[in-house]
Write a protein that holds these residues in place. Sequence first.
Motif, PDB file in Angstrom:
ATOM      1  N   ASN A  32     -22.975  78.174 -46.126  1.00  0.00           N
ATOM      2  CA  ASN A  32     -22.667  78.332 -47.924  1.00  0.00           C
ATOM      3  C   ASN A  32     -22.888  76.965 -48.307  1.00  0.00           C
ATOM      4  O   ASN A  32     -22.160  75.965 -47.641  1.00  0.00           O
ATOM      5  CB  ASN A  32     -21.273  79.037 -48.291  1.00  0.00           C
ATOM      6  CG  ASN A  32     -21.233  80.284 -47.765  1.00  0.00           C
ATOM      7  OD1 ASN A  32     -20.290  80.775 -47.399  1.00  0.00           O
ATOM      8  ND2 ASN A  32     -22.401  81.047 -47.367  1.00  0.00           N
ATOM      9  N   TYR A  36     -19.939  70.427 -56.307  1.00  0.00           N
ATOM     10  CA  TYR A  36     -18.735  70.148 -57.162  1.00  0.00           C
ATOM     11  C   TYR A  36     -18.746  69.096 -57.971  1.00  0.00           C
ATOM     12  O   TYR A  36     -19.796  67.969 -57.596  1.00  0.00           O
ATOM     13  CB  TYR A  36     -17.605  70.157 -56.387  1.00  0.00           C
ATOM     14  CG  TYR A  36     -17.024  71.608 -55.924  1.00  0.00           C
ATOM     15  CD1 TYR A  36     -17.489  71.973 -54.766  1.00  0.00           C
ATOM     16  CD2 TYR A  36     -15.977  72.288 -56.565  1.00  0.00           C
ATOM     17  CE1 TYR A  36     -16.893  73.274 -54.046  1.00  0.00           C
ATOM     18  CE2 TYR A  36     -15.458  73.378 -56.036  1.00  0.00           C
ATOM     19  CZ  TYR A  36     -16.171  74.026 -54.776  1.00  0.00           C
ATOM     20  OH  TYR A  36     -15.424  75.123 -54.487  1.00  0.00           O
ATOM     21  N   ASN A  96     -20.495  80.271 -43.028  1.00  0.00           N
ATOM     22  CA  ASN A  96     -20.284  81.452 -43.836  1.00  0.00           C
ATOM     23  C   ASN A  96     -19.038  82.299 -43.437  1.00  0.00           C
ATOM     24  O   ASN A  96     -18.562  82.852 -44.069  1.00  0.00           O
ATOM     25  CB  ASN A  96     -21.547  82.524 -43.506  1.00  0.00           C
ATOM     26  CG  ASN A  96     -21.551  83.650 -44.557  1.00  0.00           C
ATOM     27  OD1 ASN A  96     -21.319  83.524 -45.552  1.00  0.00           O
ATOM     28  ND2 ASN A  96     -21.812  84.926 -44.087  1.00  0.00           N
TER      29      ASN A  96
ATOM     30  N   TYR B  33      -6.242  76.297 -49.583  1.00  0.00           N
ATOM     31  CA  TYR B  33      -6.518  75.085 -48.639  1.00  0.00           C
ATOM     32  C   TYR B  33      -5.946  73.554 -49.255  1.00  0.00           C
ATOM     33  O   TYR B  33      -5.548  73.686 -50.277  1.00  0.00           O
ATOM     34  CB  TYR B  33      -8.154  74.976 -48.920  1.00  0.00           C
ATOM     35  CG  TYR B  33      -8.899  76.226 -48.946  1.00  0.00           C
ATOM     36  CD1 TYR B  33      -8.963  76.945 -49.997  1.00  0.00           C
ATOM     37  CD2 TYR B  33      -9.942  76.549 -47.706  1.00  0.00           C
ATOM     38  CE1 TYR B  33      -9.747  78.437 -49.970  1.00  0.00           C
ATOM     39  CE2 TYR B  33     -10.286  77.604 -47.688  1.00  0.00           C
ATOM     40  CZ  TYR B  33     -10.391  78.704 -48.601  1.00  0.00           C
ATOM     41  OH  TYR B  33     -11.145  79.705 -48.502  1.00  0.00           O
ATOM     42  N   TYR B  35      -6.429  69.720 -48.801  1.00  0.00           N
ATOM     43  CA  TYR B  35      -7.528  68.380 -48.758  1.00  0.00           C
ATOM     44  C   TYR B  35      -6.842  67.337 -49.141  1.00  0.00           C
ATOM     45  O   TYR B  35      -5.900  67.177 -49.953  1.00  0.00           O
ATOM     46  CB  TYR B  35      -8.909  68.682 -49.622  1.00  0.00           C
ATOM     47  CG  TYR B  35      -9.777  69.802 -49.058  1.00  0.00           C
ATOM     48  CD1 TYR B  35      -9.492  70.912 -49.727  1.00  0.00           C
ATOM     49  CD2 TYR B  35     -10.693  69.782 -48.327  1.00  0.00           C
ATOM     50  CE1 TYR B  35     -10.263  72.228 -49.624  1.00  0.00           C
ATOM     51  CE2 TYR B  35     -11.641  70.698 -48.067  1.00  0.00           C
ATOM     52  CZ  TYR B  35     -11.281  72.305 -48.812  1.00  0.00           C
ATOM     53  OH  TYR B  35     -11.968  73.141 -48.292  1.00  0.00           O
ATOM     54  N   LEU B  43     -13.465  63.058 -49.332  1.00  0.00           N
ATOM     55  CA  LEU B  43     -12.737  64.263 -49.514  1.00  0.00           C
ATOM     56  C   LEU B  43     -12.744  64.819 -47.880  1.00  0.00           C
ATOM     57  O   LEU B  43     -13.632  65.523 -47.371  1.00  0.00           O
ATOM     58  CB  LEU B  43     -13.297  65.145 -50.212  1.00  0.00           C
ATOM     59  CG  LEU B  43     -12.904  65.158 -51.533  1.00  0.00           C
ATOM     60  CD1 LEU B  43     -14.043  65.959 -52.251  1.00  0.00           C
ATOM     61  CD2 LEU B  43     -11.516  65.957 -51.834  1.00  0.00           C
ATOM     62  N   PHE B  45     -10.870  67.742 -45.235  1.00  0.00           N
ATOM     63  CA  PHE B  45     -10.011  69.096 -45.086  1.00  0.00           C
ATOM     64  C   PHE B  45      -8.753  68.778 -44.052  1.00  0.00           C
ATOM     65  O   PHE B  45      -9.016  68.075 -43.046  1.00  0.00           O
ATOM     66  CB  PHE B  45     -11.064  70.114 -44.349  1.00  0.00           C
ATOM     67  CG  PHE B  45     -10.317  71.326 -43.895  1.00  0.00           C
ATOM     68  CD1 PHE B  45     -10.020  71.065 -42.511  1.00  0.00           C
ATOM     69  CD2 PHE B  45     -10.009  72.359 -44.586  1.00  0.00           C
ATOM     70  CE1 PHE B  45      -9.479  72.395 -41.912  1.00  0.00           C
ATOM     71  CE2 PHE B  45      -9.149  73.372 -43.967  1.00  0.00           C
ATOM     72  CZ  PHE B  45      -8.946  73.317 -42.767  1.00  0.00           C
ATOM     73  N   TYR B  48      -6.114  75.419 -43.684  1.00  0.00           N
ATOM     74  CA  TYR B  48      -6.148  76.205 -44.811  1.00  0.00           C
ATOM     75  C   TYR B  48      -5.550  77.677 -44.117  1.00  0.00           C
ATOM     76  O   TYR B  48      -5.200  77.763 -43.072  1.00  0.00           O
ATOM     77  CB  TYR B  48      -7.620  76.615 -45.075  1.00  0.00           C
ATOM     78  CG  TYR B  48      -8.448  77.787 -44.333  1.00  0.00           C
ATOM     79  CD1 TYR B  48      -9.187  77.553 -43.201  1.00  0.00           C
ATOM     80  CD2 TYR B  48      -8.285  78.926 -44.693  1.00  0.00           C
ATOM     81  CE1 TYR B  48      -9.573  78.618 -42.349  1.00  0.00           C
ATOM     82  CE2 TYR B  48      -8.886  80.017 -44.210  1.00  0.00           C
ATOM     83  CZ  TYR B  48      -9.706  79.911 -42.807  1.00  0.00           C
ATOM     84  OH  TYR B  48     -10.366  80.855 -42.488  1.00  0.00           O
ATOM     85  N   ASP B  56      -7.158  77.675 -39.288  1.00  0.00           N
ATOM     86  CA  ASP B  56      -7.810  76.120 -39.037  1.00  0.00           C
ATOM     87  C   ASP B  56      -6.674  75.369 -39.423  1.00  0.00           C
ATOM     88  O   ASP B  56      -6.603  75.110 -40.811  1.00  0.00           O
ATOM     89  CB  ASP B  56      -9.056  76.345 -39.857  1.00  0.00           C
ATOM     90  CG  ASP B  56      -9.878  75.206 -39.121  1.00  0.00           C
ATOM     91  OD1 ASP B  56     -11.117  74.928 -39.733  1.00  0.00           O
ATOM     92  OD2 ASP B  56      -9.329  74.226 -38.797  1.00  0.00           O
ATOM     93  N   SER B  58      -7.278  72.186 -38.072  1.00  0.00           N
ATOM     94  CA  SER B  58      -7.835  71.160 -37.379  1.00  0.00           C
ATOM     95  C   SER B  58      -7.992  69.728 -38.056  1.00  0.00           C
ATOM     96  O   SER B  58      -8.060  68.736 -37.573  1.00  0.00           O
ATOM     97  CB  SER B  58      -9.367  71.311 -37.011  1.00  0.00           C
ATOM     98  OG  SER B  58      -9.959  71.581 -38.184  1.00  0.00           O
ATOM     99  N   ALA B  98     -11.792  83.659 -47.717  1.00  0.00           N
ATOM    100  CA  ALA B  98     -12.400  82.815 -46.949  1.00  0.00           C
ATOM    101  C   ALA B  98     -13.723  82.774 -46.564  1.00  0.00           C
ATOM    102  O   ALA B  98     -14.539  81.902 -46.610  1.00  0.00           O
ATOM    103  CB  ALA B  98     -11.290  82.131 -45.898  1.00  0.00           C
ATOM    104  N   VAL B  99     -14.124  83.911 -46.282  1.00  0.00           N
ATOM    105  CA  VAL B  99     -15.503  84.434 -46.047  1.00  0.00           C
ATOM    106  C   VAL B  99     -16.401  84.314 -46.901  1.00  0.00           C
ATOM    107  O   VAL B  99     -15.882  84.815 -47.949  1.00  0.00           O
ATOM    108  CB  VAL B  99     -15.387  85.442 -45.189  1.00  0.00           C
ATOM    109  CG1 VAL B  99     -16.779  85.886 -44.738  1.00  0.00           C
ATOM    110  CG2 VAL B  99     -14.409  85.472 -43.913  1.00  0.00           C
ATOM    111  N   GLY B 100     -17.680  83.679 -46.654  1.00  0.00           N
ATOM    112  CA  GLY B 100     -18.686  83.845 -47.669  1.00  0.00           C
ATOM    113  C   GLY B 100     -18.700  83.043 -48.894  1.00  0.00           C
ATOM    114  O   GLY B 100     -17.991  81.924 -48.809  1.00  0.00           O
ATOM    115  N   GLN B 104     -13.843  77.949 -54.124  1.00  0.00           N
ATOM    116  CA  GLN B 104     -12.573  77.378 -54.107  1.00  0.00           C
ATOM    117  C   GLN B 104     -12.287  76.605 -55.296  1.00  0.00           C
ATOM    118  O   GLN B 104     -13.265  75.874 -55.785  1.00  0.00           O
ATOM    119  CB  GLN B 104     -12.456  76.383 -52.897  1.00  0.00           C
ATOM    120  CG  GLN B 104     -12.427  77.110 -51.574  1.00  0.00           C
ATOM    121  CD  GLN B 104     -12.466  76.371 -50.516  1.00  0.00           C
ATOM    122  OE1 GLN B 104     -12.103  75.236 -50.445  1.00  0.00           O
ATOM    123  NE2 GLN B 104     -12.984  76.605 -49.057  1.00  0.00           N
TER     124      GLN B 104
END
Lengths: 113, 115
Positions: A32, A36, A96, B33, B35, B43, B45, B48, B56, B58, B98-100, B104
């Motif tokens: 995806n 921003y 995704n 999430y 960050y 930025l 991560f 989350y 995750d 990580s 979270a999917v797709g 955010q």
Amino acid sequence: AQSVSQHNHHVILSEAASLELGCNYSYGGTVNLFWYVQYPGQHLQLLLKYFSGDPLVKGIKGFEAEFIKSKFSFNLRKPSVQWSDTAEYFCAVKENQGGKLIFGQGTELSVKP
Amino acid sequence: GAGVSQSPSNKVTEKGKDVELRCDPISGHTALYWYRQSLGQGLEFLIYFQGNSAPDKSGLPSDRFSAERTGGSVSTLTIQRTQQEDSAVYLCASSAGAVGLQPQHFGDGTRLSIL
């Protein structure tokens, strides 16, 4: 590992000039894509997003982006910028099926009135 | 409606102290999430949550960093024994999933300065 590269660190334009900000990503799977924007003193806001379908995506405030799969690119465009577009722009990628956004380094856009 | 709320907005502390940052997501958002944004690193991560679980984590830079989320809502990010390199703006975001393509939504961040 996924990565996102934005070509320009700082872009300076005059009002009414056309804008194109480059974004390339490295990831072999289904992603995806997002742009921003962060206006001075404000939080990150979504400009536009893409997953599938028409590779030319229209967002808010007259911005659009084109996904070119063969080039792993998702460049942001606007035909005519305004002083109020002065902000920092971030390209981001997300698997995704995953959650985290991987951001590019950001491009600071300064529009001269 | 209310957006993502973070507190405090600014925090100045001495090196070696512990700090706790709070995030209140948009109501009904199941994913949250963290960050951080700094001059040298951009930025990044951190971690989350989907519900109260962290699939995750990580991006947490060291074991001095931890986060939790309770009741599927508020989250706290804790940094123990702070170091100067921890100075950054810590951003929280939430999404409906979270999917797709769920976008955010970001808060205003907590600006952390370590003296």
